[in-house]
Design an enzyme around this catalytic site. Structure first.
Site, mmCIF file in Angstrom:
data_model
loop_
_atom_site.group_PDB
_atom_site.id
_atom_site.type_symbol
_atom_site.label_atom_id
_atom_site.label_comp_id
_atom_site.label_asym_id
_atom_site.label_seq_id
_atom_site.Cartn_x
_atom_site.Cartn_y
_atom_site.Cartn_z
ATOM 1 C CB THR A 40 32.162 41.782 39.755
ATOM 2 O OG1 THR A 40 32.332 41.623 41.162
ATOM 3 C CG2 THR A 40 33.407 41.282 39.037
ATOM 4 C CG HIS A 43 34.322 47.146 39.646
ATOM 5 N ND1 HIS A 43 34.785 48.388 40.003
ATOM 6 C CD2 HIS A 43 33.698 46.644 40.747
ATOM 7 C CE1 HIS A 43 34.464 48.638 41.268
ATOM 8 N NE2 HIS A 43 33.793 47.593 41.738
ATOM 9 C CD GLU A 64 24.768 39.063 40.562
ATOM 10 O OE1 GLU A 64 23.598 39.448 40.329
ATOM 11 O OE2 GLU A 64 25.579 39.733 41.227
ATOM 12 N NE ARG A 200 22.505 50.988 44.146
ATOM 13 C CZ ARG A 200 23.591 50.534 43.535
ATOM 14 N NH1 ARG A 200 24.783 50.729 44.081
ATOM 15 N NH2 ARG A 200 23.495 49.882 42.391
#
Length: 340
Positions: A40, A43, A64, A200
């Site tokens: 987020t 973004h 976070e 990843r």
């Protein structure tokens, strides 16, 4: 105090001086120790279509975190100065039907820190005391810093019974990687993760995935044949990619269950015949159950779940730009920033 602020309606984030907030009667002032960069936040940094319609410039971003209680509001009890805490980043109203019915994670009036109100990328922040989650001494701060996305993964992975089941995870972002580890940790048979990012996918394999599949050059159905599978019992959709979701529908076993966390583009289509004639259950997932998910994910770490495998970088806050660059390039798992 220092804070990372979305100063302008353009790509970027800015380290600025802002006032230290004052806690209200039911709030706690937290001195931040470590924070982590979320998708987020990326973004918002990139200033994409979603952030342009959602974010007001001038906002301190981030949700976070881990820190220590620095001051208590006049009505707060149960916490002590210096106590180490994280917190649920969704602030709920407390008076709607879902809040009063014990389902606050479904509150229609939810406010998100770092999105709707000032967030955690700062030296200090305020939070409602009811949102705090004490961090046990055995859990390092660099892991507690990203309990928020860990909670998304846990909510998704624990929504359906995966013990002895075959699980497909579409999307190897940090949440998908963590979910793969959780599924294996609690007893899933095969856990297959798909993505197009080899960096990843390797993290997902390191976390315990049975197989990782780069769908740009490998067929998911070929992998199913190699594993002698008829279909997946549980699907966890983490990508927000319509093609990945339709591949999932195609590969689900009849009667299978899907937990959807990835946000699809508006107007994205799917093969409804597969959902109907296979008798699939599709469950939307948002945030974390308050506070059952927090309890379970804490106990998972205390019981040996290797959450740290998804963390690839720790940086001082002055190097925040490097952290966002790594995230933008897709060359990182979790990136943790230190405010000490």
């Amino acid at each position: 105090m220092k804070a990372l602020v979305k100063r302008e309606a353009a790509k970027g984030i800015w380290l600025e001086e802002v006032p230290v907030p004052t806690p209200g009667p039911n709030e706690v002032l937290i001195k931040l120790e470590k924070t982590a960069i979320c998708g987020t936040d990326l973004h918002i940094y990139l200033w994409d279509e979603w952030s342009q319609r959602t974010i007001k410039p001038g906002l301190t971003i981030g949700h976070e975190f881990v820190g220590r209680v620095a001051a208590l509001g006049s009505a707060v009890t149960g916490y002590e100065i210096g106590q180490r805490v994280s917190a649920e980043g969704h602030i709920v109203c407390g008076h709607c039907r879902n809040c009063r019915g014990g389902r606050p994670h479904l509150c229609p009036n939810t406010v998100g820190i770092g999105v709707n109100v000032n967030g955690a990328f700062a030296e200090y922040m305020v939070m409602p005391a009811s949102n705090l989650w004490p961090i046990p001494d055995q859990i390092p701060s660099e892991l507690a810093a990203f309990f928020d996305p860990y909670g998304n993964a846990a909510h998704c992975a624990l929504e359906f019974n995966v013990i002895g089941e075959d699980v497909l995870i579409t999307g190897a972002g940090p949440i998908g990687i963590i979910a793969a580890g959780i599924c294996k940790h609690i007893g899933a048979r095969n856990v297959v993760v798909t993505d197009v990012n080899d960096f990843r996918l390797k993290l997902a394999a390191d976390m315990g995935a049975t197989r990782v599949v780069n769908v740009a050059n490998q067929s998911l159905k070929d992998v199913m044949k190699e594993l002698h599978m008829e279909g997946f019992d549980v699907g966890l959709e983490m990508s927000g990619n319509p093609r990945a979701f339709n591949d999932m529908l195609d590969c689900m076993y009849h009667g299978g269950k899907i937990a959807m966390l990835g946000i699809m583009p508006k107007g994205a289509g799917c093969d409804w015949d597969k959902i109907i004639f296979k008798g699939l259950t599709v469950q939307g997932i948002y945030g974390r159950k308050m506070y059952e998910t927090w309890y379970k994910m804490t106990q998972l770490v205390l019981s040996g779940f290797p959450l740290g495998k998804v963390m690839t970088h720790q940086l001082p806050i002055d190097d925040f730009q490097k952290g966002f660059d790594l995230m933008e390039e897709g060359k990182a798992g979790k990136v943790v920033l230190s405010w000490n």
